[in-house]
Design a protein around this motif. Structure first.
Motif, PDB file in Angstrom:
ATOM      1  N   CYS A 178       0.839  -1.203   0.000  1.00 42.18           N
ATOM      2  CA  CYS A 178       0.000   0.000   0.000  1.00 42.18           C
ATOM      3  C   CYS A 178       0.875   1.254   0.000  1.00 42.18           C
ATOM      4  O   CYS A 178       1.750   1.416   0.852  1.00 42.18           O
ATOM      5  N   GLN A 179       0.584   2.143  -0.958  1.00 47.96           N
ATOM      6  CA  GLN A 179       1.289   3.405  -1.041  1.00 47.96           C
ATOM      7  C   GLN A 179       0.385   4.580  -0.658  1.00 47.96           C
ATOM      8  O   GLN A 179       0.876   5.693  -0.466  1.00 47.96           O
ATOM      9  N   LEU A 180      -0.923   4.354  -0.593  1.00 49.16           N
ATOM     10  CA  LEU A 180      -1.874   5.436  -0.288  1.00 49.16           C
ATOM     11  C   LEU A 180      -3.089   4.827   0.385  1.00 49.16           C
ATOM     12  O   LEU A 180      -3.572   3.763  -0.033  1.00 49.16           O
ATOM     13  N   CYS A 181      -3.593   5.513   1.384  1.00 51.41           N
ATOM     14  CA  CYS A 181      -4.811   5.038   2.065  1.00 51.41           C
ATOM     15  C   CYS A 181      -5.635   6.249   2.493  1.00 51.41           C
ATOM     16  O   CYS A 181      -5.117   7.174   3.124  1.00 51.41           O
ATOM     17  N   SER A 182      -6.892   6.234   2.148  1.00 53.01           N
ATOM     18  CA  SER A 182      -7.759   7.374   2.496  1.00 53.01           C
ATOM     19  C   SER A 182      -8.267   7.298   3.932  1.00 53.01           C
ATOM     20  O   SER A 182      -8.754   8.287   4.468  1.00 53.01           O
ATOM     21  N   ASP A 183      -8.187   6.141   4.526  1.00 57.17           N
ATOM     22  CA  ASP A 183      -8.729   5.957   5.881  1.00 57.17           C
ATOM     23  C   ASP A 183      -7.690   6.413   6.901  1.00 57.17           C
ATOM     24  O   ASP A 183      -6.878   5.619   7.378  1.00 57.17           O
ATOM     25  N   ARG A 187     -11.241   3.965  10.649  1.00 49.38           N
ATOM     26  CA  ARG A 187     -12.651   3.645  10.883  1.00 49.38           C
ATOM     27  C   ARG A 187     -13.093   2.350  10.185  1.00 49.38           C
ATOM     28  O   ARG A 187     -14.008   1.687  10.617  1.00 49.38           O
ATOM     29  N   TRP A 188     -12.445   2.021   9.093  1.00 42.59           N
ATOM     30  CA  TRP A 188     -12.934   0.913   8.272  1.00 42.59           C
ATOM     31  C   TRP A 188     -12.567  -0.454   8.839  1.00 42.59           C
ATOM     32  O   TRP A 188     -13.425  -1.281   9.055  1.00 42.59           O
ATOM     33  N   PHE A 189     -11.292  -0.675   9.015  1.00 40.19           N
ATOM     34  CA  PHE A 189     -10.848  -2.018   9.405  1.00 40.19           C
ATOM     35  C   PHE A 189     -10.084  -2.046  10.731  1.00 40.19           C
ATOM     36  O   PHE A 189      -9.448  -3.042  11.062  1.00 40.19           O
ATOM     37  N   GLY A 190     -10.159  -0.919  11.470  1.00 42.72           N
ATOM     38  CA  GLY A 190      -9.506  -0.878  12.762  1.00 42.72           C
ATOM     39  C   GLY A 190      -7.992  -0.771  12.698  1.00 42.72           C
ATOM     40  O   GLY A 190      -7.314  -0.970  13.708  1.00 42.72           O
ATOM     41  N   VAL A 191      -7.484  -0.420  11.512  1.00 38.27           N
ATOM     42  CA  VAL A 191      -6.034  -0.252  11.371  1.00 38.27           C
ATOM     43  C   VAL A 191      -5.685   1.168  11.780  1.00 38.27           C
ATOM     44  O   VAL A 191      -6.282   2.130  11.278  1.00 38.27           O
ATOM     45  N   PRO A 192      -4.733   1.365  12.683  1.00 39.72           N
ATOM     46  CA  PRO A 192      -4.397   2.719  13.157  1.00 39.72           C
ATOM     47  C   PRO A 192      -3.846   3.581  12.027  1.00 39.72           C
ATOM     48  O   PRO A 192      -3.383   3.074  10.999  1.00 39.72           O
ATOM     49  N   PRO A 193      -3.881   4.919  12.205  1.00 40.47           N
ATOM     50  CA  PRO A 193      -3.363   5.819  11.168  1.00 40.47           C
ATOM     51  C   PRO A 193      -1.937   5.435  10.775  1.00 40.47           C
ATOM     52  O   PRO A 193      -1.081   5.200  11.626  1.00 40.47           O
ATOM     53  N   GLY A 198       2.946   0.998   3.186  1.00 34.71           N
ATOM     54  CA  GLY A 198       3.937  -0.026   2.896  1.00 34.71           C
ATOM     55  C   GLY A 198       3.540  -1.427   3.252  1.00 34.71           C
ATOM     56  O   GLY A 198       4.320  -2.367   3.072  1.00 34.71           O
ATOM     57  N   ALA A 199       2.341  -1.623   3.774  1.00 34.07           N
ATOM     58  CA  ALA A 199       1.928  -2.953   4.217  1.00 34.07           C
ATOM     59  C   ALA A 199       1.320  -3.753   3.073  1.00 34.07           C
ATOM     60  O   ALA A 199       0.672  -3.194   2.187  1.00 34.07           O
ATOM     61  N   PRO A 200       1.518  -5.078   3.032  1.00 32.39           N
ATOM     62  CA  PRO A 200       0.852  -5.924   2.044  1.00 32.39           C
ATOM     63  C   PRO A 200      -0.628  -6.099   2.385  1.00 32.39           C
ATOM     64  O   PRO A 200      -1.053  -5.818   3.505  1.00 32.39           O
ATOM     65  N   VAL A 201      -1.363  -6.601   1.408  1.00 33.64           N
ATOM     66  CA  VAL A 201      -2.821  -6.731   1.583  1.00 33.64           C
ATOM     67  C   VAL A 201      -3.170  -7.590   2.786  1.00 33.64           C
ATOM     68  O   VAL A 201      -4.000  -7.235   3.616  1.00 33.64           O
ATOM     69  N   ARG A 202      -2.523  -8.739   2.899  1.00 39.80           N
ATOM     70  CA  ARG A 202      -2.905  -9.704   3.933  1.00 39.80           C
ATOM     71  C   ARG A 202      -2.565  -9.217   5.339  1.00 39.80           C
ATOM     72  O   ARG A 202      -3.045  -9.771   6.323  1.00 39.80           O
ATOM     73  N   ALA A 203      -1.720  -8.161   5.441  1.00 40.65           N
ATOM     74  CA  ALA A 203      -1.323  -7.674   6.764  1.00 40.65           C
ATOM     75  C   ALA A 203      -2.346  -6.717   7.359  1.00 40.65           C
ATOM     76  O   ALA A 203      -2.344  -6.487   8.577  1.00 40.65           O
ATOM     77  N   VAL A 204      -3.173  -6.117   6.529  1.00 47.65           N
ATOM     78  CA  VAL A 204      -4.075  -5.071   7.023  1.00 47.65           C
ATOM     79  C   VAL A 204      -5.558  -5.412   6.888  1.00 47.65           C
ATOM     80  O   VAL A 204      -6.395  -4.781   7.531  1.00 47.65           O
ATOM     81  N   LEU A 205      -5.906  -6.384   6.053  1.00 49.12           N
ATOM     82  CA  LEU A 205      -7.318  -6.749   5.871  1.00 49.12           C
ATOM     83  C   LEU A 205      -7.592  -8.099   6.522  1.00 49.12           C
ATOM     84  O   LEU A 205      -6.699  -8.940   6.655  1.00 49.12           O
ATOM     85  N   ALA A 206      -8.835  -8.292   6.917  1.00 47.06           N
ATOM     86  CA  ALA A 206      -9.246  -9.574   7.480  1.00 47.06           C
ATOM     87  C   ALA A 206      -8.984 -10.683   6.484  1.00 47.06           C
ATOM     88  O   ALA A 206      -9.025 -10.471   5.262  1.00 47.06           O
ATOM     89  N   GLU A 207      -8.743 -11.882   6.986  1.00 46.87           N
ATOM     90  CA  GLU A 207      -8.276 -12.972   6.132  1.00 46.87           C
ATOM     91  C   GLU A 207      -9.217 -13.242   4.970  1.00 46.87           C
ATOM     92  O   GLU A 207      -8.785 -13.352   3.821  1.00 46.87           O
TER      93      GLU A 207
END
Length: 848
Positions: A178-183, A187-193, A198-207
């Motif tokens: 991830c290079q850009l995130c609007s959240d 609020r969406w997935f409980g990931v802190p600001p 730089g995180a991969p998909v599987r690290a920030v979204l539910a399985e």
């Protein structure tokens, strides 16, 4: 214009200008300790914006903070602080760091230029000035600042949009990081600001969600590598949120080049849970509406605004015999052609009227629907326009149903309202109408008509003894026979019970009516076989003729009724025409009623008493009270005339009370003379039906000091058999209070023997019809003997009525009946005569 040096004698100042669009102009700050240079520069840029100047280095920063200039023309050689230091101050201040610094210097070597750029300068203006060059460079810097501000504004707007867009926006590079995130708030997935950076998909979204998104992005990047062109894709996803709720997501991805000039993907995730729920609810609502439309009993057809069919429910398909797939798009008239009943005139479909007049429309009466196969179906309907949310008409709907059964029911109800339910003959209502019509026709033709009233003889006996089922079958048979007897123009009607009326709308003479009446009697009197049993039912007929006997319908019916009364009085099973004598008899009955009422009201009811004699000892303990009534001339009126009238009108209750009062009086009078007298009183079923009969009886006896044991209540078998169970209950209560009960006219009934052993009866009275024939009828002897033996076996008292001869006395004594009542011993006598008679017997028979 030129500005004199005197105008710049102030150390600082400002001149405001506006651009050619009328908006607030840019701010330009001139800093130079040389007033001539300030004047020159001002002349060059005065029309480019609001121009401010200062000649003092110490005022530059504060003036710039206040003005926030877009361009600063700054002299490098300034007293106190040189231009480099001032430039550094301006660039280090947040309020002025965006200003474009243009140095004004006479030194043009490279070192000075590099130093100027190091401290943040944007450009140089060498001295002496090239006016066109100065103006151009200021214009360039002003244009750059305007574009920069527009860019900043666009960036802010974009940032606001991205922040507030109802979706989750991310950009993933070629490595799916991830290079850009609007959240920004998590609020969406409980990931802190910053957690997406730089995180991969599987690290920030539910399985569950990460797998679907990763697959989508990989497929998109693979497609870009294969096709060498950008592509996009979208899918619908579902996952279980951390709070346990199921969420629905719409994912849209489009390829974009990343910072390494490799393909990355811009991903938009939109939460469509509410939309999915709304769509599901809408789907359920549509399905429910479809079920309702398919389930209701009415036909429903919908059209568009041009009257072309868009929907039919199954009932409409069945009624019109059109399948919906064939009917769709057809004009309403093709699928639902309408005709008027009878005339077969084509009718306009209400759908058309509803669309044109924009209102609800009902169908014309007696409308026929012509089905696809040509069948005619009577229908009723209503059509209404269909409007959208803005109120525009987008179509119409018609609801209709088959009224065949409704109309048939209406016809049936009309028939039932005018016909007897049991025999299906016209009833009194229809007969009255036909009599009126026949009378009008007779007046016009100067003719005659006849009305007969036919009543079955002793039908109540048959009905009571064999049940209403048999009685109803007999009435139907009689109705059929009467219908067969008379011609089709005659009206045979049933008025209720066992009474029929026959209207003959045209007769040539009374003789014709007589012959038809006799034919009716003969037809009805023939043997009727019901369920293997023969029944013989006679009838009586009363005849009234228009205009000879009456001129109105009411008189015609009344006179026929009086003629019927005469036929019954003359012996039944015969006919009788209306006559003045019958009218006189009815009037006499009315006068008898008036006399009875007056006698009751004025206490003039007479009671005579007939002794009941215990023959071996000639002792008299009981007398029967017999009511008498006198007319205006003092003549006695036969009990058969006024007793029946009293029962019909309810006067029997007051009459019975008067008899009981007199009986109590005579008991007291007899007691005063030393006679322990008992009085037997006949009681009508009407009296027994009074809810307070027992209470009033006890109160009356108590009020006159009479012991209830002195009162004997006589009832007939017919009364007893009407409601044996309730009568038994009432008789039990009477006996509990001390009253005696006698069964009068015993032997004339037809079913009392089955109940007799269970009934609280003290005395059996043998009917005088058996006593009178003891000498001539072996059957009467057998019946009387059987009654006596039955009474003895049940330990009941026995009294023979109507004893008139010594021979009857001897026979009854020989059978075992010792108590007798009749003319042989005494006729009924007035109360005073009774006391005299008792006294005489006491004197002549002292042993009694």
């Amino acid at each position: 214009m030129a500005i004199s040096e005197r105008q710049y004698n102030m150390s600082s100042g400002a001149i405001t200008a506006r651009d050619h669009h009328g908006e607030q102009a840019e701010h330009i700050l001139i800093v130079d300790d040389d007033v001539v240079c300030v004047q020159t520069l001002h002349a060059v840029v005065k029309d480019l914006g609001t121009v401010a100047f200062t000649t003092r280095a110490t005022e530059v920063l504060s003036l710039a903070k206040r003005l926030k200039p877009s361009v600063v023309l700054l002299d490098i050689s300034m007293p106190d602080r040189d231009g480099y230091q001032l430039c550094a101050d301006l660039k280090s201040c947040p309020e002025t760091q965006d200003a474009a610094i243009i140095f004004i210097t006479s030194n043009g070597d490279v070192d000075h230029e590099l130093k100027a750029f190091e401290v943040g300068a944007s450009d140089f203006v060498p001295k002496p000035f090239n006016i066109q060059l100065v103006r151009a460079r200021v214009q360039v810097q002003l244009a750059l600042r305007r574009e920069q501000r527009r860019l900043w504004s666009t960036q802010r707007d974009l940032a606001d949009v991205i922040k507030n867009v109802p979706g989750h926006i991310t950009f993933w590079d070629s490595d799916l990081r991830c290079q850009l995130c609007s959240d920004q708030d998590g609020r969406w997935f409980g990931v802190p600001p910053g957690g997406f950076a730089g995180a991969p998909v599987r690290a920030v979204l539910a399985e569950e969600l990460a797998h679907s998104v990763h697959t989508l992005l990989e497929r998109l990047l693979h497609q870009a590598g294969r096709d060498k062109s950008p592509a996009d894709a979208s899918i619908a996803l579902s996952y279980r949120a951390t709070d346990g709720s199921k969420r629905h997501i719409h994912a849209s991805a489009v390829l974009r080049l990343d910072a390494k000039n490799a393909w990355g993907a811009l991903l938009l995730l939109t939460d469509v849970t509410a939309v999915s729920a709304a769509e599901a609810a809408l789907g359920e609502e549509r399905e429910r509406a479809q079920v309702i439309l398919s389930s209701i009993g009415d036909s429903v057809i919908a059209t568009d605004a041009l009257g072309r069919i868009t929907y039919m429910n199954p009932v409409a398909e069945t009624m019109t015999e059109w399948a919906m797939e064939d009917a769709l798009g057809q004009p309403i008239e093709s699928v639902m052609p309408l005709r008027s009943h009878g005339e077969e005139v084509t009718l306009q479909n209400p759908i058309r009227i509803a669309l044109v007049q924009q209102r609800t429309v009902g169908m014309a009466l007696d409308t026929l629907l012509v089905t696809r196969n040509g069948h005619r179906v009577p229908v009723e309907d209503s059509a209404s326009p269909i409007r959208d949310a803005e109120g525009n008409i987008v179509g119409a709907v018609i609801v209709f149903h088959d009224v065949s059964e409704t109309r048939a029911m209406a016809i049936k109800m009309t028939h039932l309202a005018q016909h007897d339910q049991l025999t299906d003959l016209p009833n009194r209502l229809l007969l009255a109408d036909r009599i009126s019509q026949a009378m009008r026709s007779a007046v016009a033709a100067h003719g005659s008509l006849a009305l007969m009233i036919l009543d079955l003889d002793h039908f109540k006996f048959v009905n009571d003894s064999h049940g209403h089922h048999i009685g109803d079958l007999i009435l139907r048979t009689v109705a059929d026979r009467l219908t067969a007897t008379f011609s089709s123009d005659a009206t045979v009607s049933r008025q209720g019970g066992d009474e029929f009326m026959i209207l003959l709308p045209e007769i040539q003479s009374p003789e014709q009516a007589r012959l038809l009446a006799q034919a009716a009697i003969d037809g009805v009197s023939s043997t009727i076989i019901i369920e293997g049993t023969d029944f013989h039912v006679g009838c009586s007929v009363g005849i009234s003729v228009y205009p000879d006997d009456a001129l109105t319908r009411e008189d015609l019916m009344r006179h026929a009724d009086s003629a019927l009364y005469r036929a019954k009085s003359d012996g039944r099973n015969r006919y009788s025409f209306h006559s003045a004598s019958i009218e006189h008899m009815l009037m006499q009955r009315s006068r008898t009623g008036k006399t009875l009422r007056a006698a009751i009201d004025n206490g003039r009811v007479e009671v005579h008493y007939q002794p009941q004699v215990e023959v071996p000892s000639l002792r008299v303990d009981t007398v029967e009270a017999l009511v008498r009534l006198r007319d205006e001339s003092g003549e006695l009126i036969a009990p058969s005339e006024f007793i029946a009238y009293a029962e019909e009108t309810g006067l029997i209750v007051a009459l019975g009370r008067a008899v009981l009062l007199d009986a109590c009086k005579q008991i007291k009078n007899a007691r005063a003379l030393g006679h322990n007298l008992h009085v037997a009183i006949n009681v009508s079923i009407v009296q027994f039906a009074q809810p307070d009969y027992l209470e009033s009886l006890c109160e009356l006896c108590a009020a006159h000091g009479v012991n209830p044991e002195c009162i004997e209540l006589e009832i007939t078998e017919g009364q007893l058999m009407r409601d044996a169970d309730n009568m038994k209950h009432l008789l039990d209560r009477l006996r509990q209070h001390g009253f005696r009960v006698a069964l009068d006219d015993f032997g004339t009934g037809y079913s009392s023997l089955a109940y007799l052993s269970q009934l609280p009866v003290d005395v059996l009275k043998i009917d005088k019809s058996f006593v009178s024939q003891l000498a001539t009828s072996h059957q009467s002897v057998s019946i009387a003997s059987a009654i006596i033996q039955l009474g003895k076996s049940l330990q009941m008292g026995l009294i023979a009525e109507g004893v008139e001869t010594q021979g009857q006395v001897d026979q009854l004594l020989g059978m075992g009946c010792n108590t007798m009542q009749g003319y042989f011993y005494s006729k009924p006598m007035a109360a005073d005569a009774l006391l005299v008679w008792l006294e005489q017997r006491k004197q002549t028979q002292p042993s009694v």
